[in-house]
Design a protein around this motif. Structure first.
Motif, PDB file in Angstrom:
ATOM      1  N   PRO A  78       0.829  -1.207   0.000  1.00  0.00           N
ATOM      2  CA  PRO A  78       0.000   0.000   0.000  1.00  0.00           C
ATOM      3  C   PRO A  78       0.862   1.256   0.000  1.00  0.00           C
ATOM      4  O   PRO A  78       1.826   1.366   0.744  1.00  0.00           O
ATOM      5  CB  PRO A  78      -0.804  -0.121   1.297  1.00  0.00           C
ATOM      6  N   GLY A  79       0.543   2.182  -0.886  1.00  0.00           N
ATOM      7  CA  GLY A  79       1.245   3.452  -0.913  1.00  0.00           C
ATOM      8  C   GLY A  79       2.379   3.548  -1.910  1.00  0.00           C
ATOM      9  O   GLY A  79       2.993   4.594  -2.047  1.00  0.00           O
TER      10      GLY A  79
ATOM     11  N   HIS B 189       9.692  -5.582   7.248  1.00  0.00           N
ATOM     12  CA  HIS B 189      10.012  -6.018   8.612  1.00  0.00           C
ATOM     13  C   HIS B 189      11.318  -5.401   9.117  1.00  0.00           C
ATOM     14  O   HIS B 189      11.356  -4.801  10.175  1.00  0.00           O
ATOM     15  CB  HIS B 189      10.092  -7.547   8.671  1.00  0.00           C
ATOM     16  N   CYS B 190      12.395  -5.567   8.336  1.00  0.00           N
ATOM     17  CA  CYS B 190      13.705  -5.076   8.785  1.00  0.00           C
ATOM     18  C   CYS B 190      14.186  -3.865   7.989  1.00  0.00           C
ATOM     19  O   CYS B 190      15.247  -3.321   8.281  1.00  0.00           O
ATOM     20  CB  CYS B 190      14.732  -6.195   8.710  1.00  0.00           C
ATOM     21  N   LEU B 191      13.441  -3.443   6.960  1.00  0.00           N
ATOM     22  CA  LEU B 191      13.711  -2.280   6.125  1.00  0.00           C
ATOM     23  C   LEU B 191      14.969  -2.414   5.275  1.00  0.00           C
ATOM     24  O   LEU B 191      15.450  -1.434   4.699  1.00  0.00           O
ATOM     25  CB  LEU B 191      13.779  -0.992   6.962  1.00  0.00           C
ATOM     26  N   ALA B 192      15.516  -3.626   5.156  1.00  0.00           N
ATOM     27  CA  ALA B 192      16.683  -3.857   4.299  1.00  0.00           C
ATOM     28  C   ALA B 192      16.237  -3.916   2.839  1.00  0.00           C
ATOM     29  O   ALA B 192      15.081  -4.192   2.534  1.00  0.00           O
ATOM     30  CB  ALA B 192      17.374  -5.160   4.682  1.00  0.00           C
TER      31      ALA B 192
ATOM     32  N   GLY C 115       2.811   1.477   3.326  1.00  0.00           N
ATOM     33  CA  GLY C 115       1.830   1.499   4.397  1.00  0.00           C
ATOM     34  C   GLY C 115       1.950   0.360   5.381  1.00  0.00           C
ATOM     35  O   GLY C 115       1.491   0.462   6.515  1.00  0.00           O
ATOM     36  N   ASP C 116       2.574  -0.753   4.979  1.00  0.00           N
ATOM     37  CA  ASP C 116       2.688  -1.903   5.866  1.00  0.00           C
ATOM     38  C   ASP C 116       4.084  -2.058   6.462  1.00  0.00           C
ATOM     39  O   ASP C 116       4.414  -3.104   7.009  1.00  0.00           O
ATOM     40  CB  ASP C 116       2.277  -3.183   5.138  1.00  0.00           C
TER      41      ASP C 116
END
Length: 138
Positions: free
Chosen positions: A45-46, A55-58, A110-111
């Motif tokens: 989303p977005g 989860h870890c933004l990697a 968004g998630d």
């Protein structure tokens, strides 16, 4: 360097990309995170194309100039350094490639894990000598 837009100009909508994520260049609906090794859905989303783990933004260094172009040859792991905010309030992740050192920005989805995003946002405050009472009063 991109041109700055005046407040009167509207940002154009993102166009969907035909991205090949599967083995051998096959299309797929998920990819495996290089950091936490979880399966990540491409639908987010977005954003029109996901390029980081919620989860870890990697991330992986696959885009060169345009988000979603998948033209970079490096393929190295990218770690999230910090957050940046646009004038309209949208948050951007700043990633650095651990292989070649290149910096890039990615829109947050968004998630994305809210706790991981807040940890990145308050990281600059962790090294300051500002008293905790002063932070709480803000």
């Amino acid at each position: 360097m991109p041109r700055r837009r005046t407040p009167k100009q509207q940002r154009r909508a993102q166009r969907p990309k035909d991205v090949l994520h599967g083995p051998g260049g096959a299309s797929g609906d998920t990819f495996r995170c290089v950091g936490c090794r979880l399966e990540v859905p491409l639908a987010a989303p977005g954003t029109a194309h996901r390029n980081h783990c919620p989860h870890c933004l990697a991330s992986r260094h696959v885009d060169r100039k345009i988000p979603g172009d998948r033209a970079a040859d490096c393929g190295g792991r990218m770690r999230a350094l910090c957050l940046s905010a646009r004038q309209d309030g949208e948050w951007l992740l700043v990633h650095q490639c651990l292989a070649c050192g290149e910096l890039s920005t990615n829109r947050t989805a968004g998630d994305d894990n809210a706790l991981a995003l807040v940890r990145l946002a308050v990281r600059p405050l962790a090294g300051t000598r500002m008293p905790v009472r002063a932070l709480i009063s803000l």
